[in-house]
Scaffold this motif. Sequence first.
Motif, PDB file in Angstrom:
ATOM      1  N   ASN A   1       0.854  -2.007   0.096  1.00 14.10           N
ATOM      2  CA  ASN A   1       0.058  -0.127  -0.318  1.00 14.10           C
ATOM      3  C   ASN A   1       1.045   1.010  -0.029  1.00 14.10           C
ATOM      4  O   ASN A   1       1.606   1.226  -0.394  1.00 14.10           O
ATOM      5  N   GLU A   2       0.524   2.092   0.164  1.00 12.36           N
ATOM      6  CA  GLU A   2       0.910   3.852   0.123  1.00 12.36           C
ATOM      7  C   GLU A   2       2.107   3.886   1.074  1.00 12.36           C
ATOM      8  O   GLU A   2       2.907   4.582   0.880  1.00 12.36           O
ATOM      9  N   PHE A   3       1.651   2.812   2.157  1.00 13.30           N
ATOM     10  CA  PHE A   3       2.355   3.617   3.607  1.00 13.30           C
ATOM     11  C   PHE A   3       4.050   2.197   3.180  1.00 13.30           C
ATOM     12  O   PHE A   3       4.562   2.515   3.924  1.00 13.30           O
ATOM     13  N   GLY A   4       4.001   1.423   2.702  1.00 14.05           N
ATOM     14  CA  GLY A   4       5.060   0.631   2.099  1.00 14.05           C
ATOM     15  C   GLY A   4       4.653  -0.785   3.256  1.00 14.05           C
ATOM     16  O   GLY A   4       5.133  -1.700   3.040  1.00 14.05           O
ATOM     17  N   GLU A   5       3.093  -0.494   3.932  1.00 11.58           N
ATOM     18  CA  GLU A   5       3.148  -2.113   3.972  1.00 11.58           C
ATOM     19  C   GLU A   5       2.933  -3.556   3.303  1.00 11.58           C
ATOM     20  O   GLU A   5       1.862  -2.856   2.117  1.00 11.58           O
ATOM     21  N   VAL A   6       3.240  -4.183   3.562  1.00  8.32           N
ATOM     22  CA  VAL A   6       2.747  -5.559   2.325  1.00  8.32           C
ATOM     23  C   VAL A   6       1.818  -6.885   2.938  1.00  8.32           C
ATOM     24  O   VAL A   6       2.344  -7.081   4.891  1.00  8.32           O
ATOM     25  N   LYS A   7       0.527  -7.053   2.176  1.00 13.11           N
ATOM     26  CA  LYS A   7       0.145  -8.309   2.243  1.00 13.11           C
ATOM     27  C   LYS A   7      -0.920  -8.680   1.622  1.00 13.11           C
ATOM     28  O   LYS A   7       0.282  -8.515  -0.076  1.00 13.11           O
ATOM     29  N   PRO A   8      -1.041 -10.127   1.456  1.00 11.58           N
ATOM     30  CA  PRO A   8      -1.396 -11.072   0.328  1.00 11.58           C
ATOM     31  C   PRO A   8      -2.547  -9.826  -0.848  1.00 11.58           C
ATOM     32  O   PRO A   8      -3.509  -9.106   0.041  1.00 11.58           O
ATOM     33  N   LYS A   9      -2.549  -9.465  -1.509  1.00  9.72           N
ATOM     34  CA  LYS A   9      -2.735  -9.508  -2.829  1.00  9.72           C
ATOM     35  C   LYS A   9      -4.906 -10.033  -2.994  1.00  9.72           C
ATOM     36  O   LYS A   9      -4.280 -11.278  -3.658  1.00  9.72           O
ATOM     37  N   THR A  10      -5.505  -9.271  -2.911  1.00 10.08           N
ATOM     38  CA  THR A  10      -6.774  -9.638  -2.987  1.00 10.08           C
ATOM     39  C   THR A  10      -7.384  -8.767  -4.113  1.00 10.08           C
ATOM     40  O   THR A  10      -7.209  -8.492  -4.040  1.00 10.08           O
ATOM     41  N   ILE A  11      -9.134  -9.292  -4.346  1.00  9.69           N
ATOM     42  CA  ILE A  11      -9.971  -7.941  -4.890  1.00  9.69           C
ATOM     43  C   ILE A  11     -10.711  -7.419  -3.637  1.00  9.69           C
ATOM     44  O   ILE A  11     -11.648  -8.276  -3.028  1.00  9.69           O
ATOM     45  N   GLY A  12     -11.258  -6.411  -3.950  1.00  7.21           N
ATOM     46  CA  GLY A  12     -12.616  -5.656  -3.167  1.00  7.21           C
ATOM     47  C   GLY A  12     -11.571  -5.656  -1.452  1.00  7.21           C
ATOM     48  O   GLY A  12     -10.920  -5.663  -1.276  1.00  7.21           O
ATOM     49  N   LYS A  13     -12.217  -4.669  -0.890  1.00  7.50           N
ATOM     50  CA  LYS A  13     -11.578  -3.478  -0.118  1.00  7.50           C
ATOM     51  C   LYS A  13     -12.810  -5.079   1.686  1.00  7.50           C
ATOM     52  O   LYS A  13     -11.545  -4.979   2.810  1.00  7.50           O
ATOM     53  N   LEU A  14     -13.544  -5.416   0.868  1.00 10.54           N
ATOM     54  CA  LEU A  14     -14.186  -6.539   2.363  1.00 10.54           C
ATOM     55  C   LEU A  14     -13.103  -7.509   3.043  1.00 10.54           C
ATOM     56  O   LEU A  14     -13.083  -7.327   4.124  1.00 10.54           O
ATOM     57  N   LEU A  15     -12.389  -8.729   2.100  1.00  9.08           N
ATOM     58  CA  LEU A  15     -11.389  -8.766   2.422  1.00  9.08           C
ATOM     59  C   LEU A  15      -9.640  -8.307   3.722  1.00  9.08           C
ATOM     60  O   LEU A  15      -9.248  -9.068   3.992  1.00  9.08           O
ATOM     61  N   ASP A  16      -9.821  -7.227   2.789  1.00  8.56           N
ATOM     62  CA  ASP A  16      -8.087  -6.080   3.087  1.00  8.56           C
ATOM     63  C   ASP A  16      -9.043  -5.515   4.651  1.00  8.56           C
ATOM     64  O   ASP A  16      -8.302  -5.663   5.829  1.00  8.56           O
TER      65      ASP A  16
END
Length: 194
Positions: A106-121
């Motif tokens: 993300n824009e803050f440099g935080e790494v997470k699994p790539k998903t679709i949509g904001k609900l899972l994130d």
Amino acid sequence: SLRNFKGNEVAVVNVLGKPLPFKSDIKAGKCDNYETILKAIQDTPKKTIVIDDAGYLLTNEFMNKASVKGYDKYNELANNFWNLINGIKSISGGKTVYLVMHEDTNEFGEVKPKTIGKLLDDKVNIQGMFTICIRSMYDNGNYIFRLKTNGQDCVKTPFGMFENETMENDLKEFDKVVREYYELDKIEENKEEK
């Protein structure tokens, strides 16, 4: 990372049906149906299962519903993936299941699994549903697994499972450590005795 497994040691669900990037006797099954995948995990006698690339379960479903308007499709995408994870967690018998996914920053440099949509994130936070999250990385000419967080990723392993922050990207060796830590082979032995 699967290169050291023999075909009789691991079951691989290959969501996109791409060839493995190394020579092997592993027979990967192509599938992107959640129910079929869960049934295959339950039914296989193999103790180690890999879903590669699990993120494309979301992508494939999204593209199949691309013409559907509204947010209901996102709710269904998230629900199906959430149910897959919970279904895997409910499988007994000392099995380990690995979901291989691409990552997103993300824009803050935080790494997470790539998903679709904001609900899972935003609402589910899928990495929070797991005790173990590792990253496969290329570092100074070596392919490694990162085992401990750098403060900006979702990497985590249980306390005392690993001393080092990284290891060679050998999923067979990683799986051996996980199985020993949780005594999963004893679970299998007890199941066979009953």
